[in-house]
Scaffold this motif. Structure first.
Motif, PDB file in Angstrom:
ATOM      1  N   MET A 168       0.838  -1.197   0.000  1.00  0.00           N
ATOM      2  CA  MET A 168       0.000   0.000   0.000  1.00  0.00           C
ATOM      3  C   MET A 168       0.874   1.249   0.000  1.00  0.00           C
ATOM      4  O   MET A 168       2.059   1.195   0.360  1.00  0.00           O
ATOM      5  CB  MET A 168      -0.926  -0.004   1.221  1.00  0.00           C
ATOM      6  N   LEU A 169       0.283   2.347  -0.398  1.00  0.00           N
ATOM      7  CA  LEU A 169       0.973   3.631  -0.423  1.00  0.00           C
ATOM      8  C   LEU A 169       0.674   4.430   0.829  1.00  0.00           C
ATOM      9  O   LEU A 169      -0.413   4.331   1.400  1.00  0.00           O
ATOM     10  CB  LEU A 169       0.533   4.437  -1.642  1.00  0.00           C
ATOM     11  N   ALA A 170       1.633   5.221   1.240  1.00  0.00           N
ATOM     12  CA  ALA A 170       1.432   6.136   2.361  1.00  0.00           C
ATOM     13  C   ALA A 170       1.921   7.518   1.961  1.00  0.00           C
ATOM     14  O   ALA A 170       2.954   7.657   1.301  1.00  0.00           O
ATOM     15  CB  ALA A 170       2.161   5.662   3.606  1.00  0.00           C
ATOM     16  N   MET A 171       1.177   8.526   2.365  1.00  0.00           N
ATOM     17  CA  MET A 171       1.560   9.918   2.119  1.00  0.00           C
ATOM     18  C   MET A 171       1.890  10.575   3.449  1.00  0.00           C
ATOM     19  O   MET A 171       1.159  10.415   4.425  1.00  0.00           O
ATOM     20  CB  MET A 171       0.419  10.670   1.429  1.00  0.00           C
ATOM     21  N   ILE A 172       2.985  11.296   3.474  1.00  0.00           N
ATOM     22  CA  ILE A 172       3.359  12.073   4.649  1.00  0.00           C
ATOM     23  C   ILE A 172       3.166  13.549   4.313  1.00  0.00           C
ATOM     24  O   ILE A 172       3.722  14.047   3.331  1.00  0.00           O
ATOM     25  CB  ILE A 172       4.814  11.808   5.063  1.00  0.00           C
ATOM     26  N   LEU A 173       2.362  14.217   5.123  1.00  0.00           N
ATOM     27  CA  LEU A 173       2.082  15.631   4.883  1.00  0.00           C
ATOM     28  C   LEU A 173       3.208  16.487   5.440  1.00  0.00           C
ATOM     29  O   LEU A 173       3.476  16.475   6.640  1.00  0.00           O
ATOM     30  CB  LEU A 173       0.757  16.015   5.546  1.00  0.00           C
ATOM     31  N   ALA A 174       3.863  17.244   4.568  1.00  0.00           N
ATOM     32  CA  ALA A 174       5.039  18.001   4.984  1.00  0.00           C
ATOM     33  C   ALA A 174       5.073  19.403   4.395  1.00  0.00           C
ATOM     34  O   ALA A 174       6.149  19.997   4.264  1.00  0.00           O
ATOM     35  CB  ALA A 174       6.303  17.238   4.569  1.00  0.00           C
ATOM     36  N   ALA A 175       3.900  19.946   4.060  1.00  0.00           N
ATOM     37  CA  ALA A 175       3.864  21.233   3.358  1.00  0.00           C
ATOM     38  C   ALA A 175       3.601  22.424   4.259  1.00  0.00           C
ATOM     39  O   ALA A 175       3.664  23.555   3.804  1.00  0.00           O
ATOM     40  CB  ALA A 175       2.810  21.190   2.251  1.00  0.00           C
ATOM     41  N   GLY A 176       3.302  22.189   5.520  1.00  0.00           N
ATOM     42  CA  GLY A 176       2.933  23.293   6.394  1.00  0.00           C
ATOM     43  C   GLY A 176       4.071  24.257   6.677  1.00  0.00           C
ATOM     44  O   GLY A 176       5.239  23.867   6.705  1.00  0.00           O
ATOM     45  N   ARG A 177       3.725  25.489   6.946  1.00  0.00           N
ATOM     46  CA  ARG A 177       4.720  26.527   7.212  1.00  0.00           C
ATOM     47  C   ARG A 177       5.290  26.427   8.625  1.00  0.00           C
ATOM     48  O   ARG A 177       6.427  26.826   8.878  1.00  0.00           O
ATOM     49  CB  ARG A 177       4.080  27.902   6.994  1.00  0.00           C
ATOM     50  N   GLY A 178       4.499  25.904   9.559  1.00  0.00           N
ATOM     51  CA  GLY A 178       4.988  25.773  10.930  1.00  0.00           C
ATOM     52  C   GLY A 178       5.131  27.111  11.629  1.00  0.00           C
ATOM     53  O   GLY A 178       6.144  27.373  12.284  1.00  0.00           O
ATOM     54  N   GLU A 179       4.101  27.942  11.539  1.00  0.00           N
ATOM     55  CA  GLU A 179       4.172  29.284  12.124  1.00  0.00           C
ATOM     56  C   GLU A 179       4.440  29.248  13.626  1.00  0.00           C
ATOM     57  O   GLU A 179       5.191  30.075  14.156  1.00  0.00           O
ATOM     58  CB  GLU A 179       2.872  30.040  11.850  1.00  0.00           C
ATOM     59  N   ARG A 180       3.821  28.308  14.330  1.00  0.00           N
ATOM     60  CA  ARG A 180       4.003  28.249  15.782  1.00  0.00           C
ATOM     61  C   ARG A 180       5.409  27.795  16.169  1.00  0.00           C
ATOM     62  O   ARG A 180       5.813  27.936  17.314  1.00  0.00           O
ATOM     63  CB  ARG A 180       2.964  27.305  16.403  1.00  0.00           C
ATOM     64  N   MET A 181       6.139  27.250  15.201  1.00  0.00           N
ATOM     65  CA  MET A 181       7.497  26.789  15.456  1.00  0.00           C
ATOM     66  C   MET A 181       8.554  27.862  15.178  1.00  0.00           C
ATOM     67  O   MET A 181       9.747  27.614  15.360  1.00  0.00           O
ATOM     68  CB  MET A 181       7.810  25.562  14.590  1.00  0.00           C
ATOM     69  N   ARG A 182       8.126  29.000  14.684  1.00  0.00           N
ATOM     70  CA  ARG A 182       9.099  30.043  14.402  1.00  0.00           C
ATOM     71  C   ARG A 182       9.789  30.477  15.701  1.00  0.00           C
ATOM     72  O   ARG A 182       9.170  30.476  16.757  1.00  0.00           O
ATOM     73  CB  ARG A 182       8.413  31.245  13.741  1.00  0.00           C
ATOM     74  N   PRO A 183      11.081  30.812  15.653  1.00  0.00           N
ATOM     75  CA  PRO A 183      11.916  30.999  14.456  1.00  0.00           C
ATOM     76  C   PRO A 183      12.578  29.721  13.931  1.00  0.00           C
ATOM     77  O   PRO A 183      13.345  29.774  12.975  1.00  0.00           O
ATOM     78  CB  PRO A 183      12.983  31.978  14.960  1.00  0.00           C
TER      79      PRO A 183
END
Length: 234
Positions: free
Chosen positions: A1-16
């Motif tokens: 089976m295939l799996a997708m990992i979502l990795a497109a977020g900007r991560g604003e709360r993780m700044r800087p």
């Protein structure tokens, strides 16, 4: 089976921290968050992976390459701007195909056994359901939860039979989906996942399970530090 990992977020709360490093590449326990997912998927026998990216996405491709270093085969679904969860999945559908596929948020960490996913996918594929979600106990930052779960079925949040707060669990960011769930969406257009899930749940077409093990939404530098300390002790 295939799996997708979502990795497109900007991560604003993780700044800087995310100003110069994409969130999935932030390290915990000596390796990037996304590498934990890849390695555990491969150990579970799930080696065909799709990863979407937007913010600093080339860094993700540079670090992970074609996946061969992990025993995986990775293909990428780049987004000019992040398309949100459902939009990102729709953008990647040509890579995901028509079979049931898994989607995992790149910014969580859990000891959920990914080896359970292929059998869950077979069950989903032989049913009329559109999705199967892994739910967890409500964390401190989300005490009200998302969905009630009863007898392996997700119920609408307002269902009178499960009206108390404690009956709801939080969506873990680990799920299985049929492409039909996204049939009304257009590629390249941002779209959230929650409305699609709510509609499918209202139709009685979403199954679920409750994972009682460790799970963390790595959404702040403080949680990342806590995860790093936990992993370095194990």
């Amino acid at each position: 089976m295939l799996a997708m990992i979502l990795a497109a977020g900007r991560g604003e709360r993780m700044r800087p921290l995310t100003d110069h490093t994409p969130k999935p590449l932030l390290p915990a326990g000596g390796k990037p968050l996304i590498v934990w997912h890849i390695e555990r998927l491969v150990r579970a026998g799930i080696t065909d992976l799709v990863i979407n990216h937007a913010h600093l996405g080339q860094q993700i491709e540079d670090v992970l390459g074609d996946g061969s270093q992990f025993g995986a085969a990775i293909r990428y679904s780049p987004e000019i701007t992040a398309l949100e969860t459902a939009g990102g999945i729709v953008q990647a559908l040509p890579l995901l195909g028509d079979e049931v596929f898994a989607v995992i948020n790149g910014d969580i960490w859990s000891d959920y056994d990914f080896a359970r996913l292929p059998e869950r996918a077979r069950q989903l594929g032989s049913s009329d359901d559109l999705a199967h979600l892994v739910l967890v106990n409500n964390p401190e930052h989300h005490p009200s939860g998302d969905f009630p779960l009863r007898d392996g079925r997700l119920l609408p949040p307002h269902d009178s039979a499960l009206s108390t707060q404690h009956s709801k669990f939080t969506f873990s960011g680990i799920g299985l989906y049929r492409s039909a769930l996204f049939s009304g969406l257009t590629r390249g257009v941002a779209a959230p996942l929650a409305p699609l899930l709510r509609n499918a749940i209202a139709e009685g077409r979403v199954s679920g399970e409750h994972h009682t093990g460790y799970w963390l939404d790595v959404g702040t530098p403080q949680r990342l530090e806590a995860l790093d300390q936990k992993l370095r002790k194990t």
